[in-house]
Design an enzyme around this catalytic site. Sequence first.
Site, PDB file in Angstrom:
ATOM      1  N   GLU A  55    -124.514  60.951 -66.145  1.00 14.60           N
ATOM      2  CA  GLU A  55    -125.557  61.251 -65.168  1.00 14.60           C
ATOM      3  C   GLU A  55    -126.395  60.013 -64.850  1.00 14.60           C
ATOM      4  O   GLU A  55    -126.773  59.785 -63.699  1.00 14.60           O
ATOM      5  CB  GLU A  55    -126.453  62.397 -65.660  1.00 14.60           C
ATOM      6  CG  GLU A  55    -126.926  62.293 -67.101  1.00 14.60           C
ATOM      7  CD  GLU A  55    -126.014  62.976 -68.081  1.00 14.60           C
ATOM      8  OE1 GLU A  55    -124.909  62.455 -68.289  1.00 14.60           O
ATOM      9  OE2 GLU A  55    -126.393  64.017 -68.656  1.00 14.60           O
ATOM     10  N   TRP A 173     -83.293  57.157 -80.459  1.00 15.32           N
ATOM     11  CA  TRP A 173     -84.426  57.988 -80.043  1.00 15.32           C
ATOM     12  C   TRP A 173     -83.910  59.396 -79.806  1.00 15.32           C
ATOM     13  O   TRP A 173     -82.851  59.578 -79.207  1.00 15.32           O
ATOM     14  CB  TRP A 173     -85.077  57.456 -78.783  1.00 15.32           C
ATOM     15  CG  TRP A 173     -85.651  56.089 -78.953  1.00 15.32           C
ATOM     16  CD1 TRP A 173     -85.114  54.913 -78.582  1.00 15.32           C
ATOM     17  CD2 TRP A 173     -86.903  55.771 -79.565  1.00 15.32           C
ATOM     18  NE1 TRP A 173     -85.947  53.865 -78.879  1.00 15.32           N
ATOM     19  CE2 TRP A 173     -87.058  54.373 -79.488  1.00 15.32           C
ATOM     20  CE3 TRP A 173     -87.915  56.537 -80.146  1.00 15.32           C
ATOM     21  CZ2 TRP A 173     -88.187  53.717 -79.987  1.00 15.32           C
ATOM     22  CZ3 TRP A 173     -89.029  55.882 -80.621  1.00 15.32           C
ATOM     23  CH2 TRP A 173     -89.161  54.492 -80.551  1.00 15.32           C
ATOM     24  N   GLU A 299     -98.271  62.223 -85.498  1.00 14.59           N
ATOM     25  CA  GLU A 299     -96.984  61.939 -84.865  1.00 14.59           C
ATOM     26  C   GLU A 299     -95.778  62.229 -85.757  1.00 14.59           C
ATOM     27  O   GLU A 299     -94.673  62.365 -85.280  1.00 14.59           O
ATOM     28  CB  GLU A 299     -96.938  60.487 -84.407  1.00 14.59           C
ATOM     29  CG  GLU A 299     -97.695  60.231 -83.129  1.00 14.59           C
ATOM     30  CD  GLU A 299     -97.105  59.070 -82.331  1.00 14.59           C
ATOM     31  OE1 GLU A 299     -95.921  58.752 -82.528  1.00 14.59           O
ATOM     32  OE2 GLU A 299     -97.841  58.500 -81.522  1.00 14.59           O
TER      33      GLU A 299
END
Length: 373
Positions: A55, A173, A299
């Site tokens: 603000e 992966w 993770e």
Amino acid sequence: MSLAATDEQFMRLALEAAGKSLPSPNPPVGAVVVDATGRVVGAGHHARAGESHGETAALEAAGGATAGATLYVTLEPCNHTGKTPPCVDAILGARIKRVVVGCRDPNPHVQGRGIERLREAGVEVKVGVLEADAAALIEPWSVFITTGMPFVALKLALSLDGRIASRTGASRWVTGPEARAKVQELRAHSDAVAVGIGTALADDPLLTVRDPDFEGRVPRRVVFDSRLRLPLSSRLLTTAEEAPVSVITTLEAPDDKERAMLDLGCEVIRVPSTGEGRVDFEAALRQLAAAGVVSMLVEGGAELAGTALNAGLVHRLHAFVAPILLGPRGRPGAVDWAGPDSPQAAPRILDPTWEVVGRDAYVWGPLVFPEEE
């Protein structure tokens, strides 16, 4: 257009501004100033801790056009002095006529006091415009400020048959590059990124943010390591002076290894152990919160995911499911834990969002833990 519709329109702009905020350990806040003609004359967000709140930034951007204007702000303005003066003082000094607030501040130091002071000063205040969106924006901070523990998100990358590695232990992966890019974004919006010692030993990860869109974001890297097995030659420890590393261990871990880690610039946090000899997850969270960690992304791997779920302290789940089958016999799945007694008591994503990310499915949302019947 009705006043309610107009208020929602400008509050969406304030929420959009708040999306640029990364001010942890403070909450993200966005604001816009609209003059009597309906023209936006200023917008701002809380960029970083210690800098202007949303603000105040919007009022500064509006310059001399604030008198008689309406301020739209996603979170109740503060009425206490921290690293910056109270925002209520700035609002009153700018002679704002009306303030529209997305949601009240859950901070015990605020909790309506900012709104009360504005009203006592004769400012018209409307509360609850797009409240659900405004509350969702500060959810991690709300958990942190009301529980004394970080908001925990769990990320899983798994095959169709629920595995995170092949029979040889290879995990790079499982998912595609688009999913991995999304994980970079999740890291960038977290104060800490955590793995268990099994993942740290198997993958030797860096856990840094490598997406140029989030340059400058350096989340704390956390390893849960009950016996201090992390090698001194690991990439995490050899880069500890470049990006912070915290190793969470037990009271029984060897002192000489701790000293060696400290010499490399690593922080070692000791907490009690569980009956199984693992790190007490809740105690670890409280220590991390005391260090200013508002949000943490877990993770990997399977054991740490199971520990977090078993403690019932995961707030959001992000699961990336690759269209492959790994299926090694005898290897744990994506989560290694005892689990619930029945499907009805299983943790589940409430109102899940499903997306396609590259060739992978991505499902995410708030995690709830039904009580056993």
